[in-house]
Motif scaffolding. Structure first.
Motif, PDB file in Angstrom:
ATOM      1  N   LEU A  83       0.823  -1.207   0.000  1.00  0.00           N
ATOM      2  CA  LEU A  83       0.000   0.000   0.000  1.00  0.00           C
ATOM      3  C   LEU A  83       0.857   1.258   0.000  1.00  0.00           C
ATOM      4  CD1 LEU A  83      -2.788  -0.879   2.576  1.00  0.00           C
ATOM      5  CD2 LEU A  83      -3.083  -0.373   0.158  1.00  0.00           C
ATOM      6  N   ASP A  84       2.072   1.156   0.472  1.00  0.00           N
ATOM      7  CA  ASP A  84       2.945   2.318   0.597  1.00  0.00           C
ATOM      8  C   ASP A  84       4.151   2.149  -0.323  1.00  0.00           C
ATOM      9  OD1 ASP A  84       4.457   0.344   1.863  1.00  0.00           O
ATOM     10  OD2 ASP A  84       4.053   1.105   3.866  1.00  0.00           O
ATOM     11  N   ASP A  85       5.168   2.958  -0.119  1.00  0.00           N
ATOM     12  CA  ASP A  85       6.368   2.892  -0.939  1.00  0.00           C
ATOM     13  C   ASP A  85       7.429   1.983  -0.349  1.00  0.00           C
ATOM     14  OD1 ASP A  85       5.441   4.604  -2.904  1.00  0.00           O
ATOM     15  OD2 ASP A  85       6.164   6.388  -1.875  1.00  0.00           O
ATOM     16  N   GLN A  86       7.050   1.117   0.569  1.00  0.00           N
ATOM     17  CA  GLN A  86       8.019   0.205   1.166  1.00  0.00           C
ATOM     18  C   GLN A  86       8.327  -0.919   0.178  1.00  0.00           C
ATOM     19  OE1 GLN A  86       7.214  -2.707   4.532  1.00  0.00           O
ATOM     20  NE2 GLN A  86       7.994  -0.931   5.627  1.00  0.00           N
ATOM     21  N   VAL A  87       9.590  -1.238   0.049  1.00  0.00           N
ATOM     22  CA  VAL A  87      10.019  -2.322  -0.826  1.00  0.00           C
ATOM     23  C   VAL A  87      10.918  -3.260  -0.032  1.00  0.00           C
ATOM     24  CG1 VAL A  87       9.872  -0.945  -2.938  1.00  0.00           C
ATOM     25  CG2 VAL A  87      12.029  -1.028  -1.687  1.00  0.00           C
ATOM     26  N   LYS A  88      11.137  -4.436  -0.575  1.00  0.00           N
ATOM     27  CA  LYS A  88      12.044  -5.385   0.055  1.00  0.00           C
ATOM     28  C   LYS A  88      13.166  -5.682  -0.927  1.00  0.00           C
ATOM     29  CE  LYS A  88      11.784  -9.344   3.077  1.00  0.00           C
ATOM     30  NZ  LYS A  88      10.919 -10.391   3.605  1.00  0.00           N
ATOM     31  N   VAL A  89      14.397  -5.374  -0.508  1.00  0.00           N
ATOM     32  CA  VAL A  89      15.576  -5.584  -1.338  1.00  0.00           C
ATOM     33  C   VAL A  89      16.588  -6.394  -0.534  1.00  0.00           C
ATOM     34  CG1 VAL A  89      17.462  -4.460  -2.605  1.00  0.00           C
ATOM     35  CG2 VAL A  89      15.204  -3.392  -2.546  1.00  0.00           C
ATOM     36  N   ARG A  90      16.973  -7.535  -1.073  1.00  0.00           N
ATOM     37  CA  ARG A  90      17.947  -8.419  -0.420  1.00  0.00           C
ATOM     38  C   ARG A  90      17.566  -8.719   1.032  1.00  0.00           C
ATOM     39  NH1 ARG A  90      20.785  -4.712  -3.211  1.00  0.00           N
ATOM     40  NH2 ARG A  90      21.523  -3.637  -1.359  1.00  0.00           N
ATOM     41  N   GLY A  91      16.278  -8.902   1.278  1.00  0.00           N
ATOM     42  CA  GLY A  91      15.801  -9.263   2.609  1.00  0.00           C
ATOM     43  C   GLY A  91      15.545  -8.099   3.544  1.00  0.00           C
ATOM     44  N   PHE A  92      15.827  -6.876   3.125  1.00  0.00           N
ATOM     45  CA  PHE A  92      15.619  -5.698   3.965  1.00  0.00           C
ATOM     46  C   PHE A  92      14.389  -4.937   3.494  1.00  0.00           C
ATOM     47  CE2 PHE A  92      20.236  -6.375   4.150  1.00  0.00           C
ATOM     48  CZ  PHE A  92      20.433  -6.393   5.521  1.00  0.00           C
ATOM     49  N   ARG A  93      13.540  -4.538   4.448  1.00  0.00           N
ATOM     50  CA  ARG A  93      12.405  -3.667   4.126  1.00  0.00           C
ATOM     51  C   ARG A  93      12.909  -2.232   4.137  1.00  0.00           C
ATOM     52  NH1 ARG A  93       7.197  -5.617   3.884  1.00  0.00           N
ATOM     53  NH2 ARG A  93       6.964  -7.745   4.620  1.00  0.00           N
ATOM     54  N   ILE A  94      12.590  -1.516   3.079  1.00  0.00           N
ATOM     55  CA  ILE A  94      13.106  -0.161   2.896  1.00  0.00           C
ATOM     56  C   ILE A  94      11.966   0.785   2.560  1.00  0.00           C
ATOM     57  CG2 ILE A  94      14.634   1.285   1.486  1.00  0.00           C
ATOM     58  CD1 ILE A  94      16.271  -1.314   0.933  1.00  0.00           C
ATOM     59  N   GLU A  95      11.921   1.923   3.230  1.00  0.00           N
ATOM     60  CA  GLU A  95      10.984   2.996   2.912  1.00  0.00           C
ATOM     61  C   GLU A  95      11.670   3.921   1.920  1.00  0.00           C
ATOM     62  OE1 GLU A  95       7.874   3.639   3.720  1.00  0.00           O
ATOM     63  OE2 GLU A  95       7.535   2.188   5.331  1.00  0.00           O
ATOM     64  N   LEU A  96      11.206   3.940   0.686  1.00  0.00           N
ATOM     65  CA  LEU A  96      11.833   4.773  -0.335  1.00  0.00           C
ATOM     66  C   LEU A  96      11.776   6.249   0.028  1.00  0.00           C
ATOM     67  CD1 LEU A  96      10.512   2.958  -3.533  1.00  0.00           C
ATOM     68  CD2 LEU A  96      12.723   2.693  -2.407  1.00  0.00           C
ATOM     69  N   GLY A  97      10.703   6.670   0.688  1.00  0.00           N
ATOM     70  CA  GLY A  97      10.559   8.069   1.083  1.00  0.00           C
ATOM     71  C   GLY A  97      11.643   8.531   2.036  1.00  0.00           C
ATOM     72  N   GLU A  98      12.174   7.623   2.836  1.00  0.00           N
ATOM     73  CA  GLU A  98      13.251   7.983   3.765  1.00  0.00           C
ATOM     74  C   GLU A  98      14.525   8.356   2.992  1.00  0.00           C
ATOM     75  OE1 GLU A  98      15.605   6.027   7.589  1.00  0.00           O
ATOM     76  OE2 GLU A  98      13.852   5.018   6.786  1.00  0.00           O
ATOM     77  N   ILE A  99      14.818   7.610   1.943  1.00  0.00           N
ATOM     78  CA  ILE A  99      15.985   7.904   1.113  1.00  0.00           C
ATOM     79  C   ILE A  99      15.762   9.215   0.358  1.00  0.00           C
ATOM     80  CG2 ILE A  99      17.471   7.054  -0.752  1.00  0.00           C
ATOM     81  CD1 ILE A  99      16.393   4.197   0.029  1.00  0.00           C
ATOM     82  N   GLU A 100      14.558   9.376  -0.187  1.00  0.00           N
ATOM     83  CA  GLU A 100      14.241  10.605  -0.921  1.00  0.00           C
ATOM     84  C   GLU A 100      14.359  11.836  -0.029  1.00  0.00           C
ATOM     85  OE1 GLU A 100      11.081   8.519  -4.018  1.00  0.00           O
ATOM     86  OE2 GLU A 100      10.331   9.620  -2.291  1.00  0.00           O
ATOM     87  N   ALA A 101      13.860  11.730   1.195  1.00  0.00           N
ATOM     88  CA  ALA A 101      13.913  12.876   2.119  1.00  0.00           C
ATOM     89  C   ALA A 101      15.352  13.291   2.408  1.00  0.00           C
ATOM     90  CB  ALA A 101      13.182  12.533   3.419  1.00  0.00           C
ATOM     91  N   LEU A 102      16.246  12.317   2.585  1.00  0.00           N
ATOM     92  CA  LEU A 102      17.648  12.655   2.823  1.00  0.00           C
ATOM     93  C   LEU A 102      18.293  13.294   1.597  1.00  0.00           C
ATOM     94  CD1 LEU A 102      19.064   9.717   4.943  1.00  0.00           C
ATOM     95  CD2 LEU A 102      19.067  12.127   5.525  1.00  0.00           C
ATOM     96  N   LEU A 103      18.017  12.748   0.424  1.00  0.00           N
ATOM     97  CA  LEU A 103      18.599  13.320  -0.789  1.00  0.00           C
ATOM     98  C   LEU A 103      18.079  14.734  -1.046  1.00  0.00           C
ATOM     99  CD1 LEU A 103      18.667  10.232  -3.180  1.00  0.00           C
ATOM    100  CD2 LEU A 103      20.633  11.572  -2.407  1.00  0.00           C
ATOM    101  N   GLU A 104      16.816  14.989  -0.713  1.00  0.00           N
ATOM    102  CA  GLU A 104      16.256  16.328  -0.913  1.00  0.00           C
ATOM    103  C   GLU A 104      16.935  17.368  -0.035  1.00  0.00           C
ATOM    104  OE1 GLU A 104      12.102  15.584  -0.253  1.00  0.00           O
ATOM    105  OE2 GLU A 104      11.735  15.168  -2.378  1.00  0.00           O
ATOM    106  N   ARG A 105      17.541  16.937   1.049  1.00  0.00           N
ATOM    107  CA  ARG A 105      18.263  17.855   1.938  1.00  0.00           C
ATOM    108  C   ARG A 105      19.643  18.234   1.393  1.00  0.00           C
ATOM    109  NH1 ARG A 105      17.295  14.536   7.277  1.00  0.00           N
ATOM    110  NH2 ARG A 105      15.043  14.473   7.174  1.00  0.00           N
TER     111      ARG A 105
END
Length: 171
Positions: A83-105
């Motif tokens: 339902l959200d932007d969470q993905v699973k990569v190599r066994g880790f759940r990742i919130e894409l928005g968290e990465i985007e927020a850091l890059l936007e800074r």
């Protein structure tokens, strides 16, 4: 993803918390004796994710997983998406928005979108699409180093693509 484990209940519900028929996609809700009480020191997240169980004993709750699933005719559950932007990569759940927020800074970044790509079947990787503040301003290594100082390695995109503008279409 199979069937619920012993002493656990799995419900596939629509937005009104009504069960959906076999083959219809809904959100997976979990319940049972092993269900957590909530998130430590996160009452707002607890209230969002742990809801009253309309099908259980009074006071029992269900956990909203955010996973979209459907029942198969054999009683197993099939994963459809999130339902959200969470993905699973190599066994880790990742919130894409968290990465985007850091890059936007980052001062050299005007706009960003991070996606999970699967160019090779079964191999998922993160890719960041960047609109720089100034054309030819910053490079992949600068942004990668910036993120590595702030995130675990598994959350750092493997590629950075510089664009003049982000596309505004659904594709």
């Amino acid at each position: 993803i199979g069937r619920p484990v012993a002493n656990a209940q799995a419900y596939v519900l629509d937005r009104e918390l009504q069960p959906v028929p076999v083959g219809v996609t809904g959100e997976l809700y979990l319940g049972g004796h092993g269900l957590a009480r909530g998130y430590l020191n996160r009452p707002e997240l607890t209230a969002e994710r742990f809801v009253q169980n309309p099908y259980g004993d009074e006071g029992s709750r269900l956990y909203r997983t955010g996973d979209l699933v459907r029942w198969l005719p054999d009683g197993n559950l099939a994963f459809v998406g999130r339902l959200d932007d969470q993905v699973k990569v190599r066994g880790f759940r990742i919130e894409l928005g968290e990465i985007e927020a850091l890059l936007e800074r980052h001062p050299a970044v005007r706009e960003v979108i991070v996606v999970c790509r699967e160019d090779v079947p079964g191999v998922k990787r993160l890719c960041a699409y960047i609109v720089p503040e100034v054309p030819s301003g910053t490079g992949d290594s600068d942004l990668s180093s910036y993120l590595r100082d702030r995130l675990p390695d598994y959350m750092v995109p493997s590629s950075f693509v510089m664009l003049d503008d982000l596309p505004l279409t659904a594709s």
